[in-house]
Scaffold this active site. Structure first.
Site, PDB file in Angstrom:
ATOM      1  N   ASN A   9       0.858  -1.180   0.000  1.00 18.39           N
ATOM      2  CA  ASN A   9       0.000   0.000   0.000  1.00 18.39           C
ATOM      3  C   ASN A   9       0.898   1.235   0.000  1.00 18.39           C
ATOM      4  O   ASN A   9       1.533   1.540   1.003  1.00 18.39           O
ATOM      5  CB  ASN A   9      -0.888  -0.034   1.261  1.00 18.39           C
ATOM      6  CG  ASN A   9      -1.695   1.235   1.429  1.00 18.39           C
ATOM      7  OD1 ASN A   9      -1.802   2.049   0.514  1.00 18.39           O
ATOM      8  ND2 ASN A   9      -2.276   1.415   2.610  1.00 18.39           N
ATOM      9  N   TRP A  10       0.931   1.919  -1.138  1.00 14.22           N
ATOM     10  CA  TRP A  10       1.848   3.061  -1.279  1.00 14.22           C
ATOM     11  C   TRP A  10       1.267   4.345  -0.683  1.00 14.22           C
ATOM     12  O   TRP A  10       1.923   5.383  -0.722  1.00 14.22           O
ATOM     13  CB  TRP A  10       2.229   3.254  -2.760  1.00 14.22           C
ATOM     14  CG  TRP A  10       3.058   2.136  -3.326  1.00 14.22           C
ATOM     15  CD1 TRP A  10       3.540   1.053  -2.634  1.00 14.22           C
ATOM     16  CD2 TRP A  10       3.509   1.968  -4.667  1.00 14.22           C
ATOM     17  NE1 TRP A  10       4.259   0.229  -3.476  1.00 14.22           N
ATOM     18  CE2 TRP A  10       4.262   0.774  -4.733  1.00 14.22           C
ATOM     19  CE3 TRP A  10       3.357   2.711  -5.850  1.00 14.22           C
ATOM     20  CZ2 TRP A  10       4.846   0.296  -5.908  1.00 14.22           C
ATOM     21  CZ3 TRP A  10       3.938   2.252  -7.032  1.00 14.22           C
ATOM     22  CH2 TRP A  10       4.678   1.057  -7.053  1.00 14.22           C
ATOM     23  N   LYS A  11       0.038   4.282  -0.204  1.00 19.92           N
ATOM     24  CA  LYS A  11      -0.599   5.437   0.449  1.00 19.92           C
ATOM     25  C   LYS A  11      -0.422   6.705  -0.412  1.00 19.92           C
ATOM     26  O   LYS A  11      -0.408   6.612  -1.631  1.00 19.92           O
ATOM     27  CB  LYS A  11      -0.050   5.627   1.859  1.00 19.92           C
ATOM     28  CG  LYS A  11      -0.086   4.348   2.691  1.00 19.92           C
ATOM     29  CD  LYS A  11       0.090   4.602   4.151  1.00 19.92           C
ATOM     30  CE  LYS A  11       0.190   3.268   4.874  1.00 19.92           C
ATOM     31  NZ  LYS A  11       0.036   3.374   6.299  1.00 19.92           N
ATOM     32  N   HIS A  95      -9.595   0.755   4.744  1.00 21.80           N
ATOM     33  CA  HIS A  95      -8.318   0.905   5.460  1.00 21.80           C
ATOM     34  C   HIS A  95      -8.555   1.790   6.697  1.00 21.80           C
ATOM     35  O   HIS A  95      -9.361   2.718   6.665  1.00 21.80           O
ATOM     36  CB  HIS A  95      -7.281   1.536   4.529  1.00 21.80           C
ATOM     37  CG  HIS A  95      -5.897   1.505   5.100  1.00 21.80           C
ATOM     38  ND1 HIS A  95      -5.457   2.418   6.021  1.00 21.80           N
ATOM     39  CD2 HIS A  95      -4.877   0.633   4.907  1.00 21.80           C
ATOM     40  CE1 HIS A  95      -4.210   2.126   6.364  1.00 21.80           C
ATOM     41  NE2 HIS A  95      -3.835   1.043   5.697  1.00 21.80           N
ATOM     42  N   GLU A 167      -5.557  -5.625  10.281  1.00 24.38           N
ATOM     43  CA  GLU A 167      -4.538  -4.610  10.521  1.00 24.38           C
ATOM     44  C   GLU A 167      -4.820  -3.921  11.856  1.00 24.38           C
ATOM     45  O   GLU A 167      -5.609  -2.963  11.896  1.00 24.38           O
ATOM     46  CB  GLU A 167      -4.561  -3.565   9.407  1.00 24.38           C
ATOM     47  CG  GLU A 167      -4.261  -4.114   8.035  1.00 24.38           C
ATOM     48  CD  GLU A 167      -3.647  -3.052   7.153  1.00 24.38           C
ATOM     49  OE1 GLU A 167      -2.517  -3.258   6.706  1.00 24.38           O
ATOM     50  OE2 GLU A 167      -4.280  -1.998   6.936  1.00 24.38           O
ATOM     51  N   GLY A 234       2.747  -1.399   4.327  1.00 19.61           N
ATOM     52  CA  GLY A 234       2.775   0.037   4.056  1.00 19.61           C
ATOM     53  C   GLY A 234       4.201   0.508   3.840  1.00 19.61           C
ATOM     54  O   GLY A 234       4.765   0.380   2.749  1.00 19.61           O
ATOM     55  N   GLY A 235       4.815   1.012   4.899  1.00 22.30           N
ATOM     56  CA  GLY A 235       6.145   1.629   4.816  1.00 22.30           C
ATOM     57  C   GLY A 235       7.173   0.821   4.046  1.00 22.30           C
ATOM     58  O   GLY A 235       7.882   1.360   3.181  1.00 22.30           O
TER      59      GLY A 235
END
Ligand code: PEP
Length: 251
Positions: A9-11, A95, A167, A234-235
């Protein structure tokens, strides 16, 4: 057999050029990944270009959200039909950042899941408790409410187009990962809940991903748990080196 899924997930990160460069960097690094589905979720503006860049690879594309109507006077929204047109196969729904900052509810999650499935896409449906909820022993009731509300009214056939992502909110972007035992306990609870709502065969087939500070050094332990079928990252998905190491956990 549930095929593991590793989704990044590149947000709200990366320009179009940066997103295309990242997928191009990833392609050779993940081409040998064994028995795993690979997904990346860039911002809306990059979807089409990243999808084109990923065409000759095993990397599939997800959007990070959608609206439930197909078209109309809904300024600023994007429908699953248009996401498919942009090259998406998956859409992340519910999310915790959308629940926290953009008023996402279990009711809107439910509408979005229905729209995603109607468009022929797969929904990655996120659930998870906050730290306060965990500390007050509400984890299972929060998860149950989110799953019941999000999946309400769905036929059991729809579940083959749904991936669930557990999550815990306290583990997202914090560097705190749920222990393997904590994650497995909730994944097992979710699977039993799906069996109760639908049936055992649906529960046995549905994939349940873990998300929350997944890194190259903790992915193997998490993936060794019987009810963990992949990761939403994510990160660590923002760099080719760390994301490819997670994707290749099985190699
Ligand atoms: C996420 O964004 O879904 C997530 C799990 O983020 P991180 O891996 O950074 O905790």
């Amino acid at each position: 057999m549930r095929k593991p899924v590793i989704a990044g997930n590149w947000k709200l990160f990366k320009s179009i050029g940066e997103a295309v460069a990242l997928v191009n960097e990833l392609k050779p690094l993940v081409s040998g990944a064994q028995g795993v589905e690979i997904v990346v979720a860039p911002v809306f503006t990059s979807l089409s270009r990243v999808s084109d860049a990923a065409k000759d690879s095993r990397i599939k594309i997800a959007a990070q959200d959608c609206y439930w109507e197909e078209e109309g006077a809904f300024t600023g929204e994007v429908s699953p039909k248009l996401l498919k047109d942009a090259g998406c196969s998956y859409v992340i729904i519910g999310h915790s950042e959308r629940r926290q900052f953009f008023g996402e509810t279990d009711a809107t999650v439910n509408k979005k899941i229905n729209a995603v499935i109607a468009a022929g896409l797969t929904a990655i449906v996120c659930v998870g408790e906050s730290l306060a909820e965990r500390e007050s022993a509400q984890t299972f009731s929060v998860i149950e409410t989110q799953i019941q509300g999000g999946l309400t009214g769905l036929a059991k056939e729809a579940l083959s187009h749904i991936i669930i992502a557990y999550e815990p909110v306290w583990a997202i972007g914090t560097g705190k990962t749920a222990s393997e035992g904590q994650a497995q306990e909730v994944h097992s609870f979710i699977r039993q809940l799906i069996a109760r709502i639908f049936d055992q065969s649906v529960a046995g087939a549905v994939r349940i991903l873990y998300g929350g500070s997944v890194k190259p050094d903790n992915v193997k332990g998490l993936m060794s748990q019987p009810d963990i079928d992949g990761a939403l990252v994510g990160g660590a998905s923002l760099k080719a080196e760390s994301f490819s190491a997670i994707v290749c956990f099985n190699n």
